[in-house]
Design a protein around this motif. Structure first.
Motif, PDB file in Angstrom:
ATOM      1  N   THR A   1      14.275 -52.117  13.069  1.00 10.69           N
ATOM      2  CA  THR A   1      14.185 -50.998  12.120  1.00 10.69           C
ATOM      3  C   THR A   1      12.909 -50.189  12.296  1.00 10.69           C
ATOM      4  O   THR A   1      12.776 -49.123  11.690  1.00 10.69           O
ATOM      5  N   ALA A   2      11.956 -50.668  13.093  1.00 10.12           N
ATOM      6  CA  ALA A   2      10.705 -49.936  13.274  1.00 10.12           C
ATOM      7  C   ALA A   2      10.841 -48.746  14.210  1.00 10.12           C
ATOM      8  O   ALA A   2       9.919 -47.924  14.300  1.00 10.12           O
ATOM      9  N   GLY A   3      11.992 -48.611  14.902  1.00  9.42           N
ATOM     10  CA  GLY A   3      12.202 -47.474  15.785  1.00  9.42           C
ATOM     11  C   GLY A   3      11.256 -47.465  16.974  1.00  9.42           C
ATOM     12  O   GLY A   3      10.488 -46.531  17.178  1.00  9.42           O
ATOM     13  N   LEU A   4      11.309 -48.521  17.795  1.00  7.18           N
ATOM     14  CA  LEU A   4      10.364 -48.677  18.897  1.00  7.18           C
ATOM     15  C   LEU A   4      10.814 -47.998  20.182  1.00  7.18           C
ATOM     16  O   LEU A   4      10.056 -47.934  21.136  1.00  7.18           O
ATOM     17  N   GLY A   5      12.069 -47.555  20.242  1.00  7.68           N
ATOM     18  CA  GLY A   5      12.536 -46.852  21.434  1.00  7.68           C
ATOM     19  C   GLY A   5      12.746 -47.771  22.618  1.00  7.68           C
ATOM     20  O   GLY A   5      13.345 -48.846  22.504  1.00  7.68           O
ATOM     21  N   ASP A   6      12.222 -47.376  23.771  1.00  2.00           N
ATOM     22  CA  ASP A   6      12.427 -48.144  24.998  1.00  2.00           C
ATOM     23  C   ASP A   6      11.712 -49.496  24.977  1.00  2.00           C
ATOM     24  O   ASP A   6      12.090 -50.408  25.712  1.00  2.00           O
ATOM     25  N   ASP A   7      10.671 -49.630  24.165  1.00  2.00           N
ATOM     26  CA  ASP A   7       9.910 -50.883  24.111  1.00  2.00           C
ATOM     27  C   ASP A   7      10.485 -51.890  23.132  1.00  2.00           C
ATOM     28  O   ASP A   7       9.890 -52.949  22.923  1.00  2.00           O
ATOM     29  N   GLU A   8      11.618 -51.602  22.523  1.00  7.68           N
ATOM     30  CA  GLU A   8      12.155 -52.488  21.495  1.00  7.68           C
ATOM     31  C   GLU A   8      12.516 -53.859  22.076  1.00  7.68           C
ATOM     32  O   GLU A   8      12.147 -54.908  21.511  1.00  7.68           O
ATOM     33  N   ASP A   9      13.240 -53.867  23.208  1.00  4.52           N
ATOM     34  CA  ASP A   9      13.624 -55.145  23.810  1.00  4.52           C
ATOM     35  C   ASP A   9      12.397 -55.944  24.245  1.00  4.52           C
ATOM     36  O   ASP A   9      12.366 -57.179  24.138  1.00  4.52           O
ATOM     37  N   GLY A  10      11.351 -55.241  24.732  1.00  3.12           N
ATOM     38  CA  GLY A  10      10.137 -55.937  25.135  1.00  3.12           C
ATOM     39  C   GLY A  10       9.436 -56.601  23.965  1.00  3.12           C
ATOM     40  O   GLY A  10       8.998 -57.752  24.058  1.00  3.12           O
TER      41      GLY A  10
ATOM     42  N   GLU B   1      21.605 -46.462  22.276  1.00  3.57           N
ATOM     43  CA  GLU B   1      21.110 -45.167  21.801  1.00  3.57           C
ATOM     44  C   GLU B   1      21.894 -44.706  20.579  1.00  3.57           C
ATOM     45  O   GLU B   1      21.310 -44.146  19.629  1.00  3.57           O
ATOM     46  N   ASN B   2      23.193 -44.929  20.582  1.00  2.00           N
ATOM     47  CA  ASN B   2      23.998 -44.554  19.409  1.00  2.00           C
ATOM     48  C   ASN B   2      23.588 -45.369  18.189  1.00  2.00           C
ATOM     49  O   ASN B   2      23.558 -44.860  17.057  1.00  2.00           O
ATOM     50  N   LYS B   3      23.262 -46.643  18.425  1.00  2.00           N
ATOM     51  CA  LYS B   3      22.830 -47.501  17.311  1.00  2.00           C
ATOM     52  C   LYS B   3      21.527 -47.004  16.719  1.00  2.00           C
ATOM     53  O   LYS B   3      21.366 -46.915  15.489  1.00  2.00           O
TER      54      LYS B   3
ATOM     55  N   ARG C   1      25.700 -48.817  31.710  1.00  3.55           N
ATOM     56  CA  ARG C   1      25.544 -47.477  31.134  1.00  3.55           C
ATOM     57  C   ARG C   1      26.130 -47.425  29.725  1.00  3.55           C
ATOM     58  O   ARG C   1      25.548 -46.825  28.814  1.00  3.55           O
ATOM     59  N   GLN C   2      27.264 -48.093  29.541  1.00  7.12           N
ATOM     60  CA  GLN C   2      27.885 -48.101  28.208  1.00  7.12           C
ATOM     61  C   GLN C   2      27.008 -48.862  27.215  1.00  7.12           C
ATOM     62  O   GLN C   2      26.895 -48.450  26.046  1.00  7.12           O
ATOM     63  N   ALA C   3      26.377 -49.966  27.677  1.00  9.02           N
ATOM     64  CA  ALA C   3      25.484 -50.705  26.780  1.00  9.02           C
ATOM     65  C   ALA C   3      24.285 -49.843  26.391  1.00  9.02           C
ATOM     66  O   ALA C   3      23.836 -49.851  25.232  1.00  9.02           O
ATOM     67  N   GLU C   4      23.760 -49.080  27.334  1.00  7.46           N
ATOM     68  CA  GLU C   4      22.646 -48.187  27.021  1.00  7.46           C
ATOM     69  C   GLU C   4      23.072 -47.099  26.044  1.00  7.46           C
ATOM     70  O   GLU C   4      22.351 -46.784  25.089  1.00  7.46           O
TER      71      GLU C   4
END
Length: 972
Positions: free
Chosen positions: A881-890, A65-67, A58-61
C-alpha cells in the motif's frame, strides 16, 4: 522386338509405346530407399514455450501495473479530492521532506539547549569578585601614590572668590563645599573619605608625600576589605608581597577570604594545573570549540593519562562546569565515539561489577578470566567491594548462581595463590603422572587431581604440569583432551583457564584478533584496560602468532573515526615499563674509557703479524654438514605441512560451527592424496567417470575440496578446474566448478552476475547481503575488489541509480547486525513506530531502516509479529500500500530475508520449480551456497510451507548426472 527389324512400322510403334507404358508403371510402383516425407511436427515446436513464457511475464507485469493503478484509483475515490483551492488544496514543494527533516533536527537541538539552560544554575565566585575589588583598589592606591603633588588645586571661580574676600578682609576658606567635589575626582591628593587618606597640610603642599593608610581609631567600623593588623596596607602584586601575605594573619589568627584564595592559587601544584587544563580541553571538545580535532584532545587528556588521572579530570570537570563529562562528550562527538568514551571514562577500576554481571548472565568464561588474571591483593579488594556493593560475599554468590562442575572450578580459583613460589620439577612430574593415569572425572571431580592441583598450586607449577602432560600423551595437547572428555560449557571454561595460565599476553592477542572491530565494546574495553598493564607484551605475542603488526591489522580491518585513538592506545607504554635510563654520573667523577679485550690486536699488530693460511678455517662442506642441512630442510618441510594441516583443521572447525543443519559434512576419513589420484583417473584418457567425480566432490566440505585442488595442481602440474572444464559440460559442469570455489569467491561472482541485471536478480543480491556476517562480507569485498577492480557498494549504487532501495542495501552491507536476544518491549515499541495513522511507514523511514540494518533476525521477526497484531495485516501488505513502484518486490524480498532467512530461501527454492521449467542458475546457487550451512532446515521449511519435497522435485524435473549430483548435495 528390340534388336530385330520390324516388318511393319505400325507394329514397331505399338511395341515401343507398350514398352514405355510398362516402364512408367514400374517407375510409379517402385519405392525409394530415402524417407522423403515431411518432418514430424513436435508439440514443443508448435506451442513455442519461449513466446508463451514472454507473454506470461508481460501479462504478469501488466496485471501488477493494473493492480497498482487500481489501488491508486481506489485511494483517490475514497479520499477527499485535492484539485483546486475550493477543496483546501495545500501545495507542497519538492524539497518538503528535506526541509521538514532539517526543521526537526533544529527543533531537537533547540530543545536540548533549552533543557541545558533549565538545568544551568548561576555561579557566583566570591573569591574572584573580592580579588577583582582588591586589584582595583590597589591600582587606585598606586595611582594616588605616584601622582605628582602640586598642592591643593583650586577651581578658577573659587579662586576668584578667595581673592575677592581677601581684598575685602575676610578669612580664607581651606575646605571646599560638597557641591565642588566633582571637580576633584581626578585628583587623588584631594580629600577622599572612602580611602581614608590623611588631610593635606597647606604648609607642606609643595613637598612630596608618601601617602599611607592611617591607623583606625579604636571602636570605629573598619572596611571589610582592608587588610593588615590595624593598618590599611595596599596589596602588592609581586612575589615578595604574596610571601608576606602567607605569613601575615589577622587579629584572630585567621586569614581573610582574599588571602585564602591567593594562598590557594599559589599552592596549586602542577598536577592540579594539569587536571584543570585537561578538564577545559574536554569541555572544548564536547562543545566543538576551537580548531583542534576532538581525537587529539582525547589522546592528550585521556589516552596519555592513567585511570586515576582520568577519574580526577572527570571529577574536576563536574566541579568546574556542574555537568557530567560522559553525556556531554557523547552529545558533542556523536554515536561513533560512545564505546570509546565509556571505556576511557567509566569507573571500571573494580572488577566486582564485571564479576557480578558474568555470574548473573551465566558467562562463566568471563568469570574464569577475571579470577585467573587477578592478583591476590586485587582479589581481596574485589571481595570487599563485592560484599559492600551487593551485600553478599562472592563465594556465596558463586555457590548460589552456579552448578557443578563450573562451581568447583570457580571456587578453586577464588581461593587465590602465591605466584612468587617457583615450580618444583619433581612435584610437577608427580602431578602430571597423576593427571595422566586418572580416569573419568579427572577434570571435573571435586576429588580429582586437576581440582586439587588448582587449589594447592600456583600457575607457574600448573604450566609446567601441562607441558609434561603433553610429553606423556605423545604430543597431544591438554586442550584436546578437555574438549573430548568434558561438556561444552565446562570445556570452554577450562580452555579459558589453560590459555590464561599459559600466558595472558597470548590469550589477549587471540581475543583481540577475534574481536577486532571498533564497533565491538569488548575489543575497545580490552585495549583501554590492557594499555595500562601489558600492551607491549600483547603486541609481541600478536606478532609472533599471526606474523603481522597489531596496528597494521587494525588499520586494515577497521575504518572508523576512532581509529587514531585506538592506535594510540596500542602504542601506549604502561607506566613503569619504559626503557630504564642509565644512572647519572656523579659530579666530579672521571669517566673511565672502555677497556679493550685482551685477545684483540691493534691495527699495527695485525699488520705486522704474518698470515698463516693453514690457520684459516676450511671452506669445504663435509658430508656431515650436508646431511644435517638436508635433515633441517626435511624438518622445515614437515613443519610447513603441519602448519598447513593445522590451518586447514582450524578452518574446518570454523565451518563446522556455522554448519548448523547443512547437508554436506566434512569427511572423517579424508585422504587428499587418494582423492587426487581418483580424480585424475576419472578425467583421464580412458574416459570420464562422472560417478567417481560426484562421489568425491560431494562427500567433502569446502575446506577439504580446496586441499584436494591445491594438492592436485602440485602433484600432476595441472589445474583441476581446467581438466573438469575440458571433459564436462552443461549444468553438471557449472555446479562442479562452483563446488571447487571458496565461499567468498563464489559469492563475489554471484554478486557481480546479479548486478549485471539488478532488476531481475534482486533475490540473489539480497540473500548474500542479508545472511553473511561481517567477516564473510570483508572477504567477499576484498575478492570483489581484486577481481573486478571496483567496490561492492559503488556497484550497487551504480546499478540501482542511487535509489533509496540501493542505499538501504549498501547500509546493510556496510553495517554489522546485532546478535542480541529478543527484546519484546522493544519489539512492541518499534511496531507502534512502524504503524502511524493506521498506515505503514514508508521504507525510507528511520525506524524501518534501523530495523533492517541493525536488528537481529529474531528481533525483526518479533517486531513484525507485533505489527501484525496492531495493524490486522502483515508488513508485506503495508509495503504494497506504500506505492513503491518498481522497488516493491525488492522491499518485500528484503523484509522476508531479514525476518527469517530460512523462509526466504524456501520461497525462492519453490519458485525455481515452475510450470515453465526449472531455474537452474538459482537452484545451483542456493544448493551450493547453503549446503554447508542450513540446507537441511530450508528443506524442512519447504516441506512444511508448500508441502513439497526438494529431493522429489529434483527427481521429477532434473535428469542424468546433474540430477544425481543435486541429490548428493541435498543429502538424498
Amino acid at each position: 522386338m528390340p534388336g530385330f527389324h520390324a516388318c511393319n512400322k505400325l507394329l514397331q510403334k505399338y511395341e515401343e509405346e507398350k514398352a514405355y507404358r510398362i516402364h512408367k508403371r514400374k517407375l510409379a510402383e517402385s519405392r525409394t530407399r530415402l524417407d522423403t516425407k515431411s518432418p514430424k511436427k513436435y508439440p514443443h515446436v508448435i506451442v513455442r514455450l519461449k513466446r508463451i513464457q514472454q507473454e506470461e511475464e508481460r501479462q504478469a507485469e501488466v496485471d501488477h501495473e493494473n493492480k497498482v493503478l487500481l489501488q491508486k484509483m481506489t485511494h483517490i475515490m475514497k479520499s477527499r479530492p485535492e484539485i483546486d483551492n475550493w477543496n483546501e488544496y495545500e501545495p507542497k514543494s519538492l524539497n518538503y521532506g528535506s526541509r521538514e527533516k532539517m526543521l526537526r533536527e533544529i527543533q531537537m537541538q533547540n530543545i536540548g539547549i533549552a533543557r541545558r539552560l533549565d538545568r544551568a544554575q548561576p555561579v557566583y565566585k566570591n573569591d574572584d569578585l573580592e580579588n577583582e575589588y582588591q586589584q582595583k583598589r590597589y591600582l587606585q592606591a598606586l595611582w594616588a601614590e605616584n601622582a605628582k603633588e602640586f598642592g591643593q588645586v583650586t577651581p578658577r571661580h573659587l579662586k576668584y572668590r578667595q581673592l575677592k574676600k581677601q581684598a575685602e578682609g575676610e578669612p580664607e576658606q581651606e575646605e571646599y563645599e560638597p557641591e565642588d567635589e566633582p571637580y576633584h575626582r581626578n585628583n587623588m591628593i584631594a580629600k577622599n573619605t572612602t580611602l581614608g587618606l590623611p588631610p593635606i597640610d597647606n604648609d607642606k603642599s609643595n613637598s612630596k608625600q608618601n601617602i599611607r593608610y592611617m591607623k583606625e581609631p579604636a571602636g570605629s567600623t573598619s572596611d571589610p576589605y582592608k587588610q593588615g593588623k590595624g593598618q590599611d596596607r595596599l596589596p602588592r602584586l609581586d612575589k615578595k608581597y604574596n610571601d608576606d601575605m602567607r605569613s601575615e594573619t589577622t587579629e584572630g589568627g585567621k586569614t581573610s577570604r582574599s588571602e585564602r584564595s591567593s594562598i590557594q592559587g599559589d599552592k596549586k601544584d602542577p598536577q592540579q594545573a594539569q587536571t584543570d587544563s585537561d578538564a577545559k580541553q574536554l569541555f572544548n571538545a564536547s562543545k566543538l570549540i576551537g580548531k583542534v580535532h576532538p581525537e587529539d584532545i582525547l589522546i592528550r587528556t585521556c589516552v596519555r593519562r592513567n585511570h586515576k588521572q582520568r577519574m580526577k579530570t572527570k571529577a574536576r570537570f563536574e566541579e568546574l562546569y556542574e555537568l557530567e563529562l560522559i553525556p556531554e562528550l557523547k552529545s558533542g562527538l556523536g554515536a561513533s565515539w560512545f564505546l570509546l568514551i565509556d571505556a576511557l571514562l567509566d569507573d571500571h577500576s573494580s572488577s566486582a561489577r564485571t564479576m557480578h554481571d558474568a555470574l548473573e548472565e551465566g558467562n562463566y568464561c568471563s568469570a574464569v578470566e577475571i579470577l585467573c588474571l587477578t592478583t591476590p591483593q586485587s582479589l581481596a579488594n574485589m571481595n570487599d567491594l563485592y560484599n559492600k556493593d551487593y551485600a553478599v560475599s562472592l563465594e556465596s554468590d558463586i555457590n548460589d548462581k552456579t552448578e557443578a562442575p563450573e562451581r568447583t572450578l570457580l571456587l578453586a580459583l577464588h581461593k587465590g595463590r602465591d605466584e612468587s613460589v617457583k615450580a618444583v620439577e619433581k612435584e610437577a612430574e608427580k602431578d602430571a603422572d597423576a593427571l595422566y593415569e586418572s580416569g573419568d572425572g579427572r577434570w571435573s571431580s571435586d576429588t580429582g587431581p586437576f581440582i586439587k592441583m588448582v587449589c594447592a598450586r600456583n600457575f607457574a607449577h600448573i604450566r609446567v604440569v601441562f607441558n609434561l602432560y603433553r610429553v606423556l600423551t605423545g604430543g597431544k595437547d591438554v586442550i584436546d583432551d578437555i574438549k573430548n572428555e568434558c561438556s561444552r560449557q565446562y570445556a570452554d571454561c577450562l580452555v579459558t583457564m589453560v590459555n590464561c595460565v599459559r600466558g595472558a599476553d597470548t590469550y589477549f592477542a587471540d581475543k583481540i584478533f577475534k574481536n577486532m572491530s571498533a564497533k565491538d565494546g569488548d575489543f575497545v574495553n580490552m585495549l583501554v584496560e590492557r594499555s595500562e598493564v601489558d600492551m607491549p607484551a600483547i603486541k609481541r605475542a600478536y606478532k609472533k602468532k599471526y606474523d603481522a603488526e597489531l596496528v597494521d591489522d587494525l588499520q586494515h580491518k577497521c575504518n572508523h573515526p576512532t581509529i587514531n585513538v585506538l592506535i594510540e592506545l596500542i602504542n601506549k607504554i604502561p607506566q613503569g615499563q619504559g626503557k630504564k635510563s642509565k644512572p647519572p654520573v656523579p659530579v666530579g667523577a672521571v669517566k673511565r674509557p672502555a677497556r679493550r679485550p685482551s685477545n684483540t690486536q691493534t691495527k699495527e699488530q695485525e699488520a705486522s703479524t704474518p698470515r698463516n693460511p693453514l690457520a684459516a678455517p676450511s671452506q669445504r662442506v663435509t658430508a656431515e654438514v650436508v646431511s644435517q642441512r638436508q635433515g633441517q630442510e626435511i624438518a622445515r618441510e614437515k613443519e610447513r605441512e603441519a602448519r598447513e594441516r593445522e590451518k586447514g583443521q582450524k578452518k574446518e572447525k570454523e565451518m563446522m560451527k556455522k554448519n548448523v543443519s547443512g547437508t554436506v559434512k566434512p569427511s572423517k576419513s579424508f585422504h587428499p592424496d587418494d582423492d587426487c589420484d581418483k580424480l585424475h583417473d576419472a578425467v583421464g584418457k580412458y574416459g570420464t567417470d562422472e560417478t567417481q567425480i560426484t562421489e568425491i566432490l560431494t562427500q567433502r566440505c569446502n575446506v577439504q575440496r580446496q586441499q584436494i585442488k591445491k594438492l592436485y595442481n602440485s602433484k600432476f602440474k595441472q589445474d583441476l578446474q581446467k581438466d573438469l572444464e575440458g571433459v564436462l559440460q552443461g549444468d553438471y559442469e557449472e555446479i562442479l566448478l562452483s563446488l571447487l570455489q571458496t565461499p567468498a569467491v563464489y559469492d563475489a561472482r554471484s554478486i557481480h552476475e546479479a548486478l549485471d541485471g539488478m532488476g531481475s536478480r534482486d533475490s540473489t543480491l539480497i540473500g548474500i547481503i542479508v545472511t553473511r556476517d561481517k567477516q564473510e562480507k570483508t572477504a567477499i569485498g576484498d575478492h570483489y575488489r581484486k577481481a573486478y577492480k571496483t567496490d561492492v557498494e559503488s556497484d550497487i549504487k551504480k546499478e540501482g541509480s542511487d535509489s533509496d532501495f540501493a542505499n538501504l542495501l549498501v547500509a546493510i552491507w556496510s553495517d554489522e547486525r546485532d546478535a542480541t536476544t529478543v527484546n519484546q518491549t522493544r519489539a512492541q515499541q518499534e511496531a507502534k513506530m512502524l504503524l502511524r495513522n493506521g498506515k505503514a511507514v514508508h521504507p525510507t523511514d528511520e525506524t524501518f531502516v534501523n530495523l533492517m540494518v541493525k536488528s537481529s533476525h529474531a528481533q525483526v521477526k518479533a517486531t513484525f509479529q507485533e505489527y501484525d497484531k496492531l495493524a490486522g495485516q502483515d508488513i508485506y501488505a503495508g509495503l504494497i500500500t506504500a506505492g513503491l513502484g518498481d522497488d516493491e518486490d525488492g522491499y518485500i524480498s528484503l523484509a522476508m530475508a531479514v525476518q527469517d532467512p530460512h523462509d526466504f530461501y524456501a520461497e525462492k527454492l519453490n519458485s525455481c520449480f515452475s510450470s515453465m521449467g526449472v531455474n537452474d542458475n538459482m537452484l545451483i546457487r542456493m544448493t551450493v551456497s547453503r549446503s554447508e550451512r542450513d540446507l537441511g532446515e530450508i528443506k524442512s521449511r519447504l516441506q512444511d510451507k508448500y508441502k513439497k519435497s526438494l529431493s522429489q522435485l529434483i527427481r521429477t524435473e532434473c535428469k542424468g548426472d546433474y540430477k544425481q549430483l543435486l541429490l548428493e548435495i541435498v543429502g538424498e
